[in-house]
Motif scaffolding. Sequence first.
Motif, mmCIF file in Angstrom:
data_model
loop_
_atom_site.group_PDB
_atom_site.id
_atom_site.type_symbol
_atom_site.label_atom_id
_atom_site.label_comp_id
_atom_site.label_asym_id
_atom_site.label_seq_id
_atom_site.Cartn_x
_atom_site.Cartn_y
_atom_site.Cartn_z
ATOM 1 N N ALA A 1 0.858 -1.178 0.000
ATOM 2 C CA ALA A 1 0.000 0.000 0.000
ATOM 3 C C ALA A 1 0.898 1.233 0.000
ATOM 4 O O ALA A 1 2.107 1.130 0.189
ATOM 5 N N VAL A 2 0.287 2.386 -0.212
ATOM 6 C CA VAL A 2 1.042 3.640 -0.296
ATOM 7 C C VAL A 2 0.339 4.718 0.514
ATOM 8 O O VAL A 2 -0.888 4.865 0.443
ATOM 9 N N ILE A 3 1.114 5.478 1.285
ATOM 10 C CA ILE A 3 0.622 6.687 1.940
ATOM 11 C C ILE A 3 1.096 7.874 1.104
ATOM 12 O O ILE A 3 2.286 8.023 0.840
ATOM 13 N N GLY A 4 0.175 8.732 0.693
ATOM 14 C CA GLY A 4 0.501 9.879 -0.133
ATOM 15 C C GLY A 4 -0.265 9.764 -1.447
ATOM 16 O O GLY A 4 -0.945 8.757 -1.688
ATOM 17 N N PRO A 5 -0.196 10.770 -2.294
ATOM 18 C CA PRO A 5 0.590 11.994 -2.138
ATOM 19 C C PRO A 5 -0.080 12.992 -1.202
ATOM 20 O O PRO A 5 -1.180 12.741 -0.708
ATOM 21 N N PHE A 6 0.575 14.107 -0.988
ATOM 22 C CA PHE A 6 0.112 15.095 -0.028
ATOM 23 C C PHE A 6 -0.379 16.380 -0.695
ATOM 24 O O PHE A 6 -0.740 17.313 -0.001
ATOM 25 N N MET A 7 -0.351 16.433 -2.020
ATOM 26 C CA MET A 7 -0.668 17.679 -2.705
ATOM 27 C C MET A 7 -1.684 17.461 -3.823
ATOM 28 O O MET A 7 -1.735 16.395 -4.435
ATOM 29 N N ASP A 8 -2.472 18.521 -4.081
ATOM 30 C CA ASP A 8 -3.506 18.442 -5.104
ATOM 31 C C ASP A 8 -2.948 18.057 -6.467
ATOM 32 O O ASP A 8 -3.575 17.297 -7.216
ATOM 33 N N THR A 9 -1.779 18.596 -6.803
ATOM 34 C CA THR A 9 -1.245 18.391 -8.150
ATOM 35 C C THR A 9 -1.019 16.917 -8.471
ATOM 36 O O THR A 9 -1.129 16.511 -9.628
ATOM 37 N N CYS A 10 -0.696 16.125 -7.447
ATOM 38 C CA CYS A 10 -0.359 14.715 -7.667
ATOM 39 C C CYS A 10 -1.520 13.768 -7.396
ATOM 40 O O CYS A 10 -1.433 12.578 -7.710
ATOM 41 N N GLY A 11 -2.593 14.270 -6.804
ATOM 42 C CA GLY A 11 -3.700 13.413 -6.411
ATOM 43 C C GLY A 11 -4.339 12.607 -7.530
ATOM 44 O O GLY A 11 -4.456 11.375 -7.438
ATOM 45 N N PRO A 12 -4.788 13.242 -8.614
ATOM 46 C CA PRO A 12 -5.455 12.480 -9.681
ATOM 47 C C PRO A 12 -4.567 11.399 -10.290
ATOM 48 O O PRO A 12 -5.031 10.280 -10.561
ATOM 49 N N ALA A 13 -3.298 11.711 -10.536
ATOM 50 C CA ALA A 13 -2.392 10.720 -11.131
ATOM 51 C C ALA A 13 -2.190 9.533 -10.198
ATOM 52 O O ALA A 13 -2.150 8.373 -10.634
ATOM 53 N N ALA A 14 -2.056 9.816 -8.898
ATOM 54 C CA ALA A 14 -1.881 8.735 -7.925
ATOM 55 C C ALA A 14 -3.137 7.878 -7.839
ATOM 56 O O ALA A 14 -3.065 6.648 -7.711
ATOM 57 N N ALA A 15 -4.302 8.511 -7.912
ATOM 58 C CA ALA A 15 -5.563 7.766 -7.855
ATOM 59 C C ALA A 15 -5.702 6.841 -9.059
ATOM 60 O O ALA A 15 -6.132 5.692 -8.922
ATOM 61 N N GLN A 16 -5.348 7.335 -10.228
ATOM 62 C CA GLN A 16 -5.414 6.504 -11.429
ATOM 63 C C GLN A 16 -4.469 5.317 -11.323
ATOM 64 O O GLN A 16 -4.823 4.181 -11.664
ATOM 65 N N TRP A 17 -3.257 5.575 -10.816
ATOM 66 C CA TRP A 17 -2.269 4.501 -10.644
ATOM 67 C C TRP A 17 -2.788 3.447 -9.663
ATOM 68 O O TRP A 17 -2.642 2.245 -9.901
ATOM 69 N N ALA A 18 -3.380 3.877 -8.561
ATOM 70 C CA ALA A 18 -3.883 2.945 -7.553
ATOM 71 C C ALA A 18 -4.952 2.024 -8.131
ATOM 72 O O ALA A 18 -4.942 0.809 -7.897
ATOM 73 N N THR A 19 -5.862 2.603 -8.886
ATOM 74 C CA THR A 19 -6.946 1.819 -9.470
ATOM 75 C C THR A 19 -6.423 0.837 -10.514
ATOM 76 O O THR A 19 -6.856 -0.326 -10.564
ATOM 77 N N GLU A 20 -5.478 1.288 -11.336
ATOM 78 C CA GLU A 20 -4.934 0.418 -12.379
ATOM 79 C C GLU A 20 -4.116 -0.725 -11.807
ATOM 80 O O GLU A 20 -4.144 -1.850 -12.325
ATOM 81 N N ASN A 21 -3.377 -0.474 -10.723
ATOM 82 C CA ASN A 21 -2.483 -1.482 -10.151
ATOM 83 C C ASN A 21 -3.083 -2.225 -8.960
ATOM 84 O O ASN A 21 -2.461 -3.140 -8.425
ATOM 85 N N LYS A 22 -4.303 -1.803 -8.558
ATOM 86 C CA LYS A 22 -4.999 -2.432 -7.431
ATOM 87 C C LYS A 22 -4.130 -2.425 -6.165
ATOM 88 O O LYS A 22 -4.036 -3.412 -5.436
ATOM 89 N N ILE A 23 -3.494 -1.284 -5.928
ATOM 90 C CA ILE A 23 -2.700 -1.060 -4.724
ATOM 91 C C ILE A 23 -3.362 0.064 -3.926
ATOM 92 O O ILE A 23 -3.546 1.163 -4.459
#
Length: 278
Positions: A112-134
Amino acid sequence: MKKLLSLILALAMVLALVACGNKTTDDSNAAGNGDTTDADPIRIGFFAPVSAASAAADGQSAEQSAKLAVKLINEAGGINGHPVELVYKDNQGDATITAQRLDELLEENVSAVIGPFMDTCGPAAAQWATENKIPVVMCCALSTEIGMANQSDYVFCAGSSAWAWAKVFANAVNAAGYESAYYVGNEGGVPDDVYNFFWEEMKKLNPDVENIGSVRLSGTESDLSSVIASIMMADPDVVVTSLTGGGAITFISQAVQFGLYDDSDMYGVYIEGADHTE
């Protein structure tokens, strides 16, 4: 510290998720016995803007908080006897390298991953989480609206709830019978959310309260005399702020010197100084 507690809760929530997939069949390693040395570690990615100019202090503070959370969890026996191990990645607050850094964490076998902490990185991290099921727990300065818009089975938000702040502020303004309000906030998505949600709540509670104006501060200003003078000229009944960190300390101290306030109340927003105390 509210920030420390929120991060500990965020980490605990992630660990509760991954524990289901990391159960041990050896009862001697059950959580709580304090012996986690023989079990494989549960690796958790810690994804923070440690070197970002605008958020390095928050990233470094959060890193220390996460280390303490892991220390406490491991001292309690880990998760089903498995020790917790943090794997660090600095995303520099840069959305363009977010997926790359997260892929590097994936290669490190994180659960699992804690973060990101900023608006700019949120959408990209969310997409990555859904695609990788992490599972990814986004926290700290993430905008409430961005967090809600990007939730999924693998994306969780444990950051600031701008709506909750706004509701508390609106209730306080309404209870005091103020007829006008001025808003002061940091730059960014969370302060924008607080401002918008605050006035939405005020319309429900008392639509006659007048919006006198608002200002955003970068947090690096040392002289706020012109800002405070403008507020005093507007002459609101109350100044509502969602400032945090050094910007809040600077604003409040100078506002008191200029005589902006007759009284000051704090409602649930932390002010964190250089020594990380409220």
